[in-house]
Scaffold this active site. Structure first.
Site, PDB file in Angstrom:
ATOM      1  N   SER A 151       0.836  -1.272  -0.019  1.00  0.00           N
ATOM      2  CA  SER A 151       0.076   0.092   0.100  1.00  0.00           C
ATOM      3  C   SER A 151       0.812   1.190   0.088  1.00  0.00           C
ATOM      4  O   SER A 151       1.758   1.514  -0.985  1.00  0.00           O
ATOM      5  CB  SER A 151      -0.907   0.029   1.417  1.00  0.00           C
ATOM      6  OG  SER A 151      -1.886   1.020   0.997  1.00  0.00           O
ATOM      7  N   ASP A 245     -10.219  -3.282  -5.175  1.00  0.00           N
ATOM      8  CA  ASP A 245      -9.304  -2.084  -4.698  1.00  0.00           C
ATOM      9  C   ASP A 245      -9.207  -1.056  -5.785  1.00  0.00           C
ATOM     10  O   ASP A 245      -8.921  -1.324  -6.781  1.00  0.00           O
ATOM     11  CB  ASP A 245      -7.870  -3.046  -4.624  1.00  0.00           C
ATOM     12  CG  ASP A 245      -6.740  -1.904  -3.933  1.00  0.00           C
ATOM     13  OD1 ASP A 245      -7.245  -0.953  -3.670  1.00  0.00           O
ATOM     14  OD2 ASP A 245      -5.760  -2.537  -3.872  1.00  0.00           O
ATOM     15  N   HIS A 275      -8.093  -4.828  -1.330  1.00  0.00           N
ATOM     16  CA  HIS A 275      -6.888  -4.187  -0.906  1.00  0.00           C
ATOM     17  C   HIS A 275      -5.947  -5.206   0.037  1.00  0.00           C
ATOM     18  O   HIS A 275      -6.554  -5.454   0.938  1.00  0.00           O
ATOM     19  CB  HIS A 275      -6.994  -2.697  -0.280  1.00  0.00           C
ATOM     20  CG  HIS A 275      -5.810  -2.070  -0.340  1.00  0.00           C
ATOM     21  ND1 HIS A 275      -5.061  -1.621  -1.335  1.00  0.00           N
ATOM     22  CD2 HIS A 275      -5.202  -1.488   1.046  1.00  0.00           C
ATOM     23  CE1 HIS A 275      -3.997  -0.673  -0.567  1.00  0.00           C
ATOM     24  NE2 HIS A 275      -4.097  -0.766   0.730  1.00  0.00           N
TER      25      HIS A 275
END
Length: 302
Positions: A151, A245, A275
């Site tokens: 991320s 996502d 995600h």
């Protein structure tokens, strides 16, 4: 088709309103203010100490953790940079991945608890991460070094790799990016269509977190949003993303731009997965972690 367990987890995340924390800029600012009053812990769980030799040093204001196999020599080194939208600390799923890398890949993991936004902005954070990466590569010997980020941590990792390339030309053996956040502006035209199906993230809050991380830099500065930097000369890249996502647009753009710049990309897009799915306790997450372990082992073998 996602597994039954994955579908159940995604439904649970939606029902729990997980993405409410990113529903607005105000929600993110409130979260940052609460964290400033009561900072969260970034300490590793005690259980990690049963399988790894764990120690901590400081690089400037950054606590940096080392986790190495207990009773065995590591075969490679990993710099792991955690996600959390640049505003959240290391949490248990991050440490679970570190445990997997130590026990299954026999890797010595270096895990920085970097200063979070808004105190930790890109102009301050990327140079420190670059120094960590440079030092690890220089000391890794024959075992190689793998750079891993998830991320926001994947964005920081990629920016550090680009900066190190520009500084010395050095690169890790491989870069592994998990659900990478590479453009903090949140302006990709496909993101609005993806947002309703994302059980974890929402555009307004991400845009505010990105603004806090950018500080005085422009949102499209490669230090902030490395998707806008050059990919030429980077190490081979592995990418893991899921179609539920909102940030999967960044992974797809990376694939296009990196290949155009002549970089090898090992691309994994999981249908129906959310995600950072490789960090989740679902079959697809386990398969992705197995692949990451294999990539780290391959780096050790040269």
């Amino acid at each position: 088709m996602p597994s039954l367990r994955s579908r159940a987890l995604t439904a649970a995340l939606m029902a729990a309103g997980r993405r409410r924390r990113f529903a607005s800029a105000e929600a993110v600012r409130d979260q940052v203010a609460r964290s400033a009053r009561r900072p969260a812990s970034h300490l590793p769980p005690r259980s990690l100490g049963r399988v790894a030799e764990v120690s901590r040093t400081f690089v400037g204001a950054w606590p940096v953790y080392d986790a190495a196999p207990r009773g065995a020599d590591p075969v490679t080194r990993v710099l792991y940079i955690h996600g959390g939208s640049y505003i959240d600390e290391l949490v248990r799923p991050h440490w679970s991945l570190v445990r997997t890398l130590v026990t299954e890949a026999q890797a010595h993991c270096v895990v920085p608890a970097y200063v979070l936004a808004p105190r930790g902005t890109a102009d301050r954070t990327v140079p420190v991460a670059t120094d960590l990466l440079s030092g690890l590569i220089a000391s890794s010997g024959d075992g190689g070094t793998v750079l891993i980020g998830d991320s926001a941590g994947a964005g920081l990792a990629l920016a550090a790799a680009q900066r190190l390339r520009d500084r010395t030309g050095a690169q890790p053996s491989r870069i592994v990016l998990i659900s990478p956040w590479l453009d903090v502006s949140m302006t990709h035209p496909d993101q609005a269509a993806l947002e309703p199906a994302d059980p974890m993230l929402a555009l307004p809050g991400l845009a505010e977190a990105g603004r806090l991380y950018a500080g005085t830099l422009a949102l499209d500065d490669p230090l902030v949003s490395p998707l806008h930097g050059s990919f030429a000369g980077l190490a081979p890249i592995s990418v893991f993303t899921g179609t539920r996502d909102v940030l999967t647009t960044d992974s797809r753009e990376l694939l296009r731009r990196a290949r155009a710049d002549g970089v090898e990309v090992d691309f994994h897009e999981a249908p129906g997965l959310p995600h950072t799915y490789p960090l989740l306790r679902v079959p697809e997450g386990r398969a992705a972690r197995d692949r990451i372990v294999s990539l780290v082992r391959d780096a050790a073998e040269g």
